[in-house]
Motif scaffolding. Structure first.
Motif, PDB file in Angstrom:
ATOM      1  N   ILE A 203     -55.597 -16.443   2.883  1.00  0.00           N
ATOM      2  CA  ILE A 203     -54.977 -17.744   3.112  1.00  0.00           C
ATOM      3  C   ILE A 203     -54.204 -18.180   1.870  1.00  0.00           C
ATOM      4  N   PHE A 204     -54.841 -18.043   0.716  1.00  0.00           N
ATOM      5  CA  PHE A 204     -54.182 -18.459  -0.525  1.00  0.00           C
ATOM      6  C   PHE A 204     -52.920 -17.645  -0.783  1.00  0.00           C
ATOM      7  N   LYS A 205     -52.972 -16.360  -0.464  1.00  0.00           N
ATOM      8  CA  LYS A 205     -51.799 -15.497  -0.636  1.00  0.00           C
ATOM      9  C   LYS A 205     -50.618 -16.037   0.171  1.00  0.00           C
ATOM     10  N   LYS A 206     -50.888 -16.468   1.406  1.00  0.00           N
ATOM     11  CA  LYS A 206     -49.835 -17.035   2.250  1.00  0.00           C
ATOM     12  C   LYS A 206     -49.283 -18.320   1.633  1.00  0.00           C
ATOM     13  N   VAL A 207     -50.181 -19.146   1.102  1.00  0.00           N
ATOM     14  CA  VAL A 207     -49.741 -20.393   0.476  1.00  0.00           C
ATOM     15  C   VAL A 207     -48.911 -20.107  -0.762  1.00  0.00           C
ATOM     16  N   GLN A 208     -49.405 -19.191  -1.592  1.00  0.00           N
ATOM     17  CA  GLN A 208     -48.758 -18.894  -2.876  1.00  0.00           C
ATOM     18  C   GLN A 208     -47.373 -18.267  -2.698  1.00  0.00           C
ATOM     19  N   GLU A 209     -47.208 -17.533  -1.621  1.00  0.00           N
ATOM     20  CA  GLU A 209     -45.903 -16.917  -1.359  1.00  0.00           C
ATOM     21  C   GLU A 209     -44.829 -17.967  -1.086  1.00  0.00           C
ATOM     22  N   LYS A 210     -45.241 -19.103  -0.522  1.00  0.00           N
ATOM     23  CA  LYS A 210     -44.280 -20.165  -0.207  1.00  0.00           C
ATOM     24  C   LYS A 210     -44.269 -21.270  -1.262  1.00  0.00           C
ATOM     25  N   MET A 211     -45.339 -21.343  -2.043  1.00  0.00           N
ATOM     26  CA  MET A 211     -45.430 -22.344  -3.106  1.00  0.00           C
ATOM     27  C   MET A 211     -46.001 -21.666  -4.353  1.00  0.00           C
ATOM     28  N   PRO A 212     -45.183 -21.033  -5.166  1.00  0.00           N
ATOM     29  CA  PRO A 212     -45.673 -20.277  -6.327  1.00  0.00           C
ATOM     30  C   PRO A 212     -46.422 -21.131  -7.341  1.00  0.00           C
ATOM     31  N   ASN A 213     -46.072 -22.422  -7.421  1.00  0.00           N
ATOM     32  CA  ASN A 213     -46.679 -23.307  -8.410  1.00  0.00           C
ATOM     33  C   ASN A 213     -48.002 -23.888  -7.896  1.00  0.00           C
ATOM     34  N   VAL A 214     -48.953 -23.023  -7.596  1.00  0.00           N
ATOM     35  CA  VAL A 214     -50.242 -23.446  -7.063  1.00  0.00           C
ATOM     36  C   VAL A 214     -51.330 -22.562  -7.645  1.00  0.00           C
ATOM     37  N   ILE A 303     -59.407 -26.485  11.581  1.00  0.00           N
ATOM     38  CA  ILE A 303     -58.644 -25.312  12.008  1.00  0.00           C
ATOM     39  C   ILE A 303     -59.539 -24.400  12.830  1.00  0.00           C
ATOM     40  N   LEU A 304     -58.981 -23.830  13.895  1.00  0.00           N
ATOM     41  CA  LEU A 304     -59.714 -22.864  14.707  1.00  0.00           C
ATOM     42  C   LEU A 304     -60.164 -21.704  13.832  1.00  0.00           C
ATOM     43  N   LYS A 305     -61.408 -21.325  13.961  1.00  0.00           N
ATOM     44  CA  LYS A 305     -61.976 -20.262  13.140  1.00  0.00           C
ATOM     45  C   LYS A 305     -61.105 -19.002  13.151  1.00  0.00           C
ATOM     46  N   ASN A 306     -60.846 -18.478  11.957  1.00  0.00           N
ATOM     47  CA  ASN A 306     -60.083 -17.242  11.714  1.00  0.00           C
ATOM     48  C   ASN A 306     -58.571 -17.380  11.921  1.00  0.00           C
ATOM     49  N   ASP A 307     -58.083 -18.578  12.168  1.00  0.00           N
ATOM     50  CA  ASP A 307     -56.640 -18.785  12.282  1.00  0.00           C
ATOM     51  C   ASP A 307     -56.082 -19.031  10.879  1.00  0.00           C
ATOM     52  N   GLU A 308     -55.868 -17.946  10.148  1.00  0.00           N
ATOM     53  CA  GLU A 308     -55.489 -18.053   8.745  1.00  0.00           C
ATOM     54  C   GLU A 308     -54.082 -18.613   8.563  1.00  0.00           C
ATOM     55  N   SER A 309     -53.187 -18.326   9.471  1.00  0.00           N
ATOM     56  CA  SER A 309     -51.823 -18.840   9.365  1.00  0.00           C
ATOM     57  C   SER A 309     -51.787 -20.359   9.498  1.00  0.00           C
ATOM     58  N   SER A 310     -52.529 -20.895  10.470  1.00  0.00           N
ATOM     59  CA  SER A 310     -52.581 -22.352  10.638  1.00  0.00           C
ATOM     60  C   SER A 310     -53.267 -23.018   9.450  1.00  0.00           C
ATOM     61  N   PHE A 311     -54.283 -22.345   8.938  1.00  0.00           N
ATOM     62  CA  PHE A 311     -55.000 -22.873   7.778  1.00  0.00           C
ATOM     63  C   PHE A 311     -54.034 -22.993   6.598  1.00  0.00           C
ATOM     64  N   ALA A 312     -53.309 -21.915   6.311  1.00  0.00           N
ATOM     65  CA  ALA A 312     -52.347 -21.922   5.198  1.00  0.00           C
ATOM     66  C   ALA A 312     -51.264 -22.970   5.424  1.00  0.00           C
ATOM     67  N   GLY A 313     -50.795 -23.085   6.666  1.00  0.00           N
ATOM     68  CA  GLY A 313     -49.763 -24.066   6.979  1.00  0.00           C
ATOM     69  C   GLY A 313     -50.220 -25.489   6.727  1.00  0.00           C
ATOM     70  N   SER A 314     -51.464 -25.787   7.083  1.00  0.00           N
ATOM     71  CA  SER A 314     -51.998 -27.134   6.861  1.00  0.00           C
ATOM     72  C   SER A 314     -52.154 -27.434   5.375  1.00  0.00           C
ATOM     73  N   VAL A 315     -52.600 -26.434   4.616  1.00  0.00           N
ATOM     74  CA  VAL A 315     -52.713 -26.605   3.168  1.00  0.00           C
ATOM     75  C   VAL A 315     -51.342 -26.911   2.573  1.00  0.00           C
ATOM     76  N   LEU A 316     -50.339 -26.158   2.976  1.00  0.00           N
ATOM     77  CA  LEU A 316     -48.980 -26.379   2.481  1.00  0.00           C
ATOM     78  C   LEU A 316     -48.463 -27.770   2.848  1.00  0.00           C
ATOM     79  N   ASP A 317     -48.732 -28.214   4.070  1.00  0.00           N
ATOM     80  CA  ASP A 317     -48.283 -29.545   4.497  1.00  0.00           C
ATOM     81  C   ASP A 317     -48.841 -30.628   3.576  1.00  0.00           C
ATOM     82  N   ILE A 318     -50.118 -30.525   3.272  1.00  0.00           N
ATOM     83  CA  ILE A 318     -50.750 -31.536   2.414  1.00  0.00           C
ATOM     84  C   ILE A 318     -50.176 -31.500   1.002  1.00  0.00           C
ATOM     85  N   LEU A 319     -50.023 -30.292   0.462  1.00  0.00           N
ATOM     86  CA  LEU A 319     -49.546 -30.158  -0.916  1.00  0.00           C
ATOM     87  C   LEU A 319     -48.084 -30.566  -1.065  1.00  0.00           C
TER      88      LEU A 319
END
Length: 359
Positions: A203-214, A303-319
């Motif tokens: 999940i963090f990898k997905k977030v970091q790819e779109k937001m390097p400053n994390v 987030i629905l269990k194991n839905d890593e893409s939605s999880f990463a997307g929600s983290v990005l939205d908040i940040l």
């Protein structure tokens, strides 16, 4: 009342910490509490008195007469009104000691997870049937934990009550997370398979790819840590993740983070979510166990269990948006319903009813 609390061992884990906090609250309102552990441990738990250990041998738990006898001697000396067991092998040792040495105090089980997830064979379930048939009451941390227990042990119907975990009133220290000037994601929890650290890295990898400053901060320790450290190297994320091990003031880390994440695959009702709400830190978590009993559309993001893409997307939205407007509702929920001084009164009421029934 006199209450004997049994923990697995002195360790910085939610079950043991809450047992000590609850015991402190019970003492404040006039009850006498003694805490003992099944196994030796090194952690400094929030309890002022010595925690006596049975010094049990985990390799011979089903024939450990010496430890069973030691428990019986403690009970004979302390004369508790009831014995509460809190996770790990505490149930096994209490039941076996009671059956062998014939002490009469009722046993209360505090169920803080989803027991069924750990039953991997018919033999395991059969053994647990014997243990649960020897207890007087179960206090489950969530309605989900209660439902799970009844699905596997329906004979417990009528013996289970739900009393959630709570928090202490605490002054939160200010902590500066490094590196400064970027966004900080925090996870607090033991390095066990239930906490799903490997999934968190993806999940963090997905977030970091779109937001390097994390930056990801991992508070806790446990058997899976070495494996996760290797995975961090494989993902080439060493410069973006910090491991802290156990810390004495997790609230200061939670308070300083931009977001708390909990992608667990098994949970009861995780106190760390309540701590984040108390600190007004946004929470994103998988909808497992009793998480949805405190985290909903008004207080955080499920987030629905194991839905890593939605999880990463929600983290990005908040940040990115930085306008999360649910923290006040979450804070009020905790202050009004999940503080330990309130929770302790519920335990006392449950204890008193059980003691009256046992007389």
């Amino acid at each position: 009342m006199k209450i004997l609390q049994i923990i697995h061992k002195p360790q910085s884990r939610g079950a043991e910490i809450f047992t000590c906090q609850l015991s402190g609250q019970l003492t404040k309102i006039g009850h006498k509490v003694k805490i003992i552990s099944v196994y030796d441990g090194e952690a400094n738990l929030p309890w002022p008195d010595p925690i006596e250990s049975l010094s049990a041998n985990s390799k011979s738990r089903f024939i450990d007469f010496k430890a069973w006898k030691k428990l019986a001697i403690i009970i004979k000396s302390f004369k508790p009104c009831l014995v509460q067991v809190n996770a790990g092998d505490s149930l096994k040792y209490a039941v076996l000691s009671k059956n062998v040495f014939k002490w009469t105090q009722p046993i209360v089980v505090r169920n803080a997870s989803e027991v069924g997830r750990y039953l991997n064979s018919r033999i395991q379930k059969s053994i647990n049937v014997l243990f649960y048939k020897s207890i007087s009451k179960v206090i489950s941390v969530s309605h989900a934990s209660k439902k799970d227990l009844l699905e596997h042990f329906p004979f417990l119907r009528g013996k289970i009550e739900v009393i959630q975990v709570g928090l202490e009133n605490a002054k939160i220290k200010v902590k500066v997370l490094e590196p400064t000037g970027i966004k900080h994601i925090l996870h607090v929890g033991g390095f066990t398979f239930e906490k799903n650290h490997e999934g968190l890295l993806r999940i963090f990898k997905k977030v970091q790819e779109k937001m390097p400053n994390v930056h990801l901060h991992l508070v806790g320790d446990g058997p899976e840590r070495v494996n996760i450290e290797r995975k961090v190297e494989e993902f080439k994320l060493e410069d973006h993740i910090t491991f802290y091990g156990f810390v004495n003031d997790p609230l200061s880390y939670i308070n300083s983070a931009d977001i708390l994440v909990l992608p667990s695959i098994i949970e009861g009702l995780p106190g760390v979510i309540l701590e984040a709400m108390y600190c007004k830190t946004p929470v994103v978590a998988y909808n497992v166990g009793g998480v949805s009993e405190v985290l909903n559309d008004d207080t955080g993001i499920l987030i629905l269990k194991n839905d890593e893409s939605s999880f990463a997307g929600s983290v990005l939205d908040i940040l990115i948006k930085n306008d999360f407007n649910k923290v006040e509702e979450a804070f009020n929920l905790v202050r009004n319903h999940y503080m330990n001084d309130q929770i302790a009164l519920k335990f006392v009421n449950s204890y008193q009813k059980l003691v009256e029934q046992s007389q």
